[in-house]
Design a protein around this motif. Structure first.
Motif, PDB file in Angstrom:
ATOM      1  N   SER A  44      62.972  19.882  91.110  1.00  0.00           N
ATOM      2  CA  SER A  44      61.527  20.352  91.818  1.00  0.00           C
ATOM      3  C   SER A  44      60.443  19.182  91.914  1.00  0.00           C
ATOM      4  CB  SER A  44      61.004  21.300  90.813  1.00  0.00           C
ATOM      5  OG  SER A  44      60.768  21.125  89.473  1.00  0.00           O
ATOM      6  N   GLN A  45      59.336  19.337  92.560  1.00  0.00           N
ATOM      7  CA  GLN A  45      58.388  18.371  92.395  1.00  0.00           C
ATOM      8  C   GLN A  45      57.132  18.857  92.240  1.00  0.00           C
ATOM      9  OE1 GLN A  45      59.123  15.319  95.748  1.00  0.00           O
ATOM     10  NE2 GLN A  45      57.888  13.809  94.555  1.00  0.00           N
ATOM     11  N   THR A  46      56.224  18.184  91.764  1.00  0.00           N
ATOM     12  CA  THR A  46      55.016  18.680  91.635  1.00  0.00           C
ATOM     13  C   THR A  46      53.902  17.950  91.788  1.00  0.00           C
ATOM     14  OG1 THR A  46      56.005  19.943  89.497  1.00  0.00           O
ATOM     15  CG2 THR A  46      53.608  19.685  89.716  1.00  0.00           C
ATOM     16  N   LEU A  47      52.737  18.442  92.686  1.00  0.00           N
ATOM     17  CA  LEU A  47      51.680  17.759  92.956  1.00  0.00           C
ATOM     18  C   LEU A  47      50.736  17.694  91.754  1.00  0.00           C
ATOM     19  CD1 LEU A  47      52.289  17.343  95.788  1.00  0.00           C
ATOM     20  CD2 LEU A  47      51.379  19.398  96.316  1.00  0.00           C
ATOM     21  N   GLU A  48      49.703  16.875  91.935  1.00  0.00           N
ATOM     22  CA  GLU A  48      49.066  16.547  90.638  1.00  0.00           C
ATOM     23  C   GLU A  48      48.344  17.644  90.189  1.00  0.00           C
ATOM     24  OE1 GLU A  48      46.600  12.839  91.760  1.00  0.00           O
ATOM     25  OE2 GLU A  48      46.935  13.751  93.461  1.00  0.00           O
ATOM     26  N   ASP A  49      47.901  18.690  91.295  1.00  0.00           N
ATOM     27  CA  ASP A  49      46.941  19.751  90.634  1.00  0.00           C
ATOM     28  C   ASP A  49      47.771  20.961  90.353  1.00  0.00           C
ATOM     29  OD1 ASP A  49      48.160  20.560  93.201  1.00  0.00           O
ATOM     30  OD2 ASP A  49      46.352  20.862  94.085  1.00  0.00           O
ATOM     31  N   GLY A  50      49.089  20.592  90.338  1.00  0.00           N
ATOM     32  CA  GLY A  50      50.181  21.675  89.568  1.00  0.00           C
ATOM     33  C   GLY A  50      51.198  22.535  90.694  1.00  0.00           C
ATOM     34  N   ARG A  51      50.741  22.357  91.987  1.00  0.00           N
ATOM     35  CA  ARG A  51      51.397  23.035  92.812  1.00  0.00           C
ATOM     36  C   ARG A  51      52.821  22.520  92.655  1.00  0.00           C
ATOM     37  NH1 ARG A  51      48.126  21.749  98.292  1.00  0.00           N
ATOM     38  NH2 ARG A  51      47.446  20.188  96.940  1.00  0.00           N
ATOM     39  N   THR A  52      54.000  23.370  92.570  1.00  0.00           N
ATOM     40  CA  THR A  52      55.253  22.784  92.522  1.00  0.00           C
ATOM     41  C   THR A  52      56.329  23.497  93.484  1.00  0.00           C
ATOM     42  OG1 THR A  52      56.654  24.024  91.115  1.00  0.00           O
ATOM     43  CG2 THR A  52      54.820  23.101  89.954  1.00  0.00           C
ATOM     44  N   GLN A  53      57.277  22.710  94.001  1.00  0.00           N
ATOM     45  CA  GLN A  53      58.082  23.143  95.107  1.00  0.00           C
ATOM     46  C   GLN A  53      59.418  22.924  94.381  1.00  0.00           C
ATOM     47  OE1 GLN A  53      57.877  24.679  98.147  1.00  0.00           O
ATOM     48  NE2 GLN A  53      60.070  24.936  97.789  1.00  0.00           N
ATOM     49  N   ALA A  92      64.086  12.299 102.133  1.00  0.00           N
ATOM     50  CA  ALA A  92      63.170  12.574 103.109  1.00  0.00           C
ATOM     51  C   ALA A  92      63.165  14.080 103.459  1.00  0.00           C
ATOM     52  CB  ALA A  92      63.583  11.844 104.386  1.00  0.00           C
ATOM     53  N   ALA A  93      64.137  14.819 103.493  1.00  0.00           N
ATOM     54  CA  ALA A  93      64.167  16.046 103.633  1.00  0.00           C
ATOM     55  C   ALA A  93      63.472  17.057 102.762  1.00  0.00           C
ATOM     56  CB  ALA A  93      65.656  16.782 103.937  1.00  0.00           C
ATOM     57  N   ARG A  94      63.868  16.431 101.433  1.00  0.00           N
ATOM     58  CA  ARG A  94      63.106  17.109 100.245  1.00  0.00           C
ATOM     59  C   ARG A  94      61.421  16.886 100.232  1.00  0.00           C
ATOM     60  NH1 ARG A  94      68.363  16.056  96.276  1.00  0.00           N
ATOM     61  NH2 ARG A  94      69.002  18.098  96.497  1.00  0.00           N
ATOM     62  N   GLU A  95      61.071  15.701 100.556  1.00  0.00           N
ATOM     63  CA  GLU A  95      59.812  15.382 100.579  1.00  0.00           C
ATOM     64  C   GLU A  95      59.082  16.455 101.771  1.00  0.00           C
ATOM     65  OE1 GLU A  95      58.844  11.341 102.172  1.00  0.00           O
ATOM     66  OE2 GLU A  95      56.683  11.906 101.672  1.00  0.00           O
ATOM     67  N   TRP A  96      59.858  16.570 102.617  1.00  0.00           N
ATOM     68  CA  TRP A  96      59.377  17.559 103.879  1.00  0.00           C
ATOM     69  C   TRP A  96      59.289  19.009 103.237  1.00  0.00           C
ATOM     70  CZ3 TRP A  96      56.377  16.933 107.747  1.00  0.00           C
ATOM     71  CH2 TRP A  96      56.676  15.778 108.437  1.00  0.00           C
ATOM     72  N   MET A  97      60.180  19.145 102.333  1.00  0.00           N
ATOM     73  CA  MET A  97      60.352  20.570 101.656  1.00  0.00           C
ATOM     74  C   MET A  97      58.981  20.966 100.980  1.00  0.00           C
ATOM     75  SD  MET A  97      64.156  21.217 100.188  1.00  0.00           S
ATOM     76  CE  MET A  97      63.768  22.928  99.554  1.00  0.00           C
ATOM     77  N   LEU A  98      58.358  19.818  99.970  1.00  0.00           N
ATOM     78  CA  LEU A  98      57.284  19.727  99.471  1.00  0.00           C
ATOM     79  C   LEU A  98      56.058  20.094 100.394  1.00  0.00           C
ATOM     80  CD1 LEU A  98      55.743  19.621  96.728  1.00  0.00           C
ATOM     81  CD2 LEU A  98      55.502  17.155  97.188  1.00  0.00           C
ATOM     82  N   ILE A  99      55.997  19.331 101.520  1.00  0.00           N
ATOM     83  CA  ILE A  99      54.902  19.377 102.349  1.00  0.00           C
ATOM     84  C   ILE A  99      54.773  20.349 103.172  1.00  0.00           C
ATOM     85  CG2 ILE A  99      54.141  18.561 104.971  1.00  0.00           C
ATOM     86  CD1 ILE A  99      55.413  15.597 103.741  1.00  0.00           C
ATOM     87  N   LEU A 100      56.297  21.145 103.440  1.00  0.00           N
ATOM     88  CA  LEU A 100      56.257  22.564 104.108  1.00  0.00           C
ATOM     89  C   LEU A 100      55.687  23.533 103.231  1.00  0.00           C
ATOM     90  CD1 LEU A 100      59.409  21.980 106.258  1.00  0.00           C
ATOM     91  CD2 LEU A 100      57.034  22.152 107.333  1.00  0.00           C
ATOM     92  N   GLY A 101      56.361  23.508 101.885  1.00  0.00           N
ATOM     93  CA  GLY A 101      56.021  24.631 101.131  1.00  0.00           C
ATOM     94  C   GLY A 101      54.780  24.757 100.321  1.00  0.00           C
TER      95      GLY A 101
END
Lengths: 246, 246
Positions: free
Chosen positions: B69-78, A141-150
């Motif tokens: 890391s995790q990447t959104l569909e449009d390429g934004r990655t965190q 969950a924290a990592r999902e938030w990292m994506l959201i925040l970043g």
DNA sequence: CGCCCGGTTGACTATGGTCAATACGTGTGG
DNA sequence: CCACACGTATTGACCATAGTCAACCGGGCG
């Protein structure tokens, strides 16, 4: 301050029996937990612990909502987690709270004094196992938030928050997650902002925008009707099909 | 693809013996781990797992650096985490990787096939205990990142990243953290940007600004000299004295 | 009634993003 | 040896998103 209660709830009838840290316990283990537990209630707005404080107990949220947060010197604050019923508070093996813990609504905790709990953990693998699982979930969950925040825009952040709350409510209430959904969000605009790394004005504007576009409807300030949950998901920026977490 | 190695390292001489998931194991438990482990090496830049992939193994980083890391569909990655030697990859009880795992440098993993490892965990509490501790540490680290991502300015983010890397290098090398510090940062500007939720241009500009102001000096592209570590810390926005984590 | 708290909305600003040109180092091939 | 391409980094000009500051709304409560 806190209002101590008698142990009027027996573990067997506890609403979080099957989801909390005790979920995997057999009746023997449960008895030992029962022996060291006590309840504690906090009013809405009350601080359960400050970052850096010694915490004499660990425990589970039985009822209500609390938040984990951290604040910079100049007052900027970031919420780090929402604690809903069954969530665990505190870290075994570390007595200082790393974060501020605050009751959002009235909160009842099922508390265990630190030492007895740690000793119990050492001999009841089911508690440690469950805690590992829960911690791994929190980490996801924290990592999902990292994506959201970043990486997400303000609008995506709002949509993501609503989707996450809806998902958590649905797992608690077994509601289903298609079409028309009702979300009771227990947070002020400011709390949402602190969650999402935004200002409360931006939160308000984005909610108004979603409302204007017919994606959500407000019913009072704290209840949100989502006409079409899929449409909300489309605003989160997430991959539709693939691996959403938590 | 991957270059399988023979088991040339015996656990007793393993460089991560005392920090990895096996840290608390006694010699008996270690033998059982030894029986199911195998090594695997990845080249710099190679993907170890894609988000959503089935992963047949779990394991520890023995050598090298990898990223989550995790990447959104449009390429934004965190970026969600840096995996250094002794860090654990994979989640017991869940076979699909939640994130992309990528080797930054050449990486050697000590792998355990999922089933045998999970069975072993069920009967060797020391492994589960250690994994819980490591997971709690990762959770704290993730939450520290949430604060950075959600509430810090670009300049504070850069300073925080440098401080965190300096701190991690110092715990590995036992260097001290006062005055003049040398940081070897193994990341491109783009990778830093993906960590901090910024663009690579902003990273470059902020580093230039810190350089202009005499807070840091560059030695090549990947080595940073900090004249005064305290001065760098003053730029992180953090509480000077209080509870820094990770 | 009037205050306070939480929320909304508007006008303006600032921080960081976008797009683009340029620089620099390294390895390749003529 | 030089020319070139490439990946990485720097810098500039401009722009957009979200932040700031401020006015105002509305409900609940002393």
């Amino acid at each position: 301050m806190t209002i101590p209660l008698t142990n009027e709830i027996h573990c067997g009838e506890c609403p979080i029996r099957h989801r909390a840290v005790c979920a995997k316990c057999d009746s023997d283990e449960l008895e030992r937990l029962e022996a060291i537990k006590y309840y504690r209630t906090y009013e809405a707005g009350q601080t359960i612990a400050w970052a850096g404080d010694e915490m004499s107990f660990l425990g589970s949220v039985v009822r209500g909502v609390a938040t984990l947060s951290q604040t910079l010197e100049d007052g900027r604050t970031q919420m780090l987690g929402l604690l809903l019923p069954s969530d665990f508070i505190g870290r075994p093996g570390r007595s200082a709270s790393a974060y501020d813990v605050t009751a959002v609504s009235e909160v009842t905790l099922c508390c265990f004094r630190r030492r007895p709990f740690e000793q119990l953990m050492a001999v009841t693998p089911h508690v440690a196992e469950r805690l590992l699982d829960m911690t791994l979930d929190e980490l996801d969950a924290a990592r999902e938030w990292m994506l959201i925040l970043g990486r997400k825009t303000a609008r995506e952040k709002i949509a993501s928050l609503l989707a996450i709350i809806a998902r958590r409510e649905s797992t608690l209430t077994l509601g289903n997650l298609k079409g028309r959904i009702e979300i009771n969000l227990p947070l002020t605009r400011e709390a949402m902002a602190d969650y999402l790394g935004l200002t409360l004005e931006t939160v308000s504007r984005q909610i108004s925008a979603l409302k204007r576009e017919g994606i959500i409807t407000l019913d009072g300030k704290r209840k949100i009707l989502v006409e079409d949950f899929e449409a909300l998901l489309a605003e989160t920026g997430d991959d539709m099909d693939g691996g959403m977490i938590a």
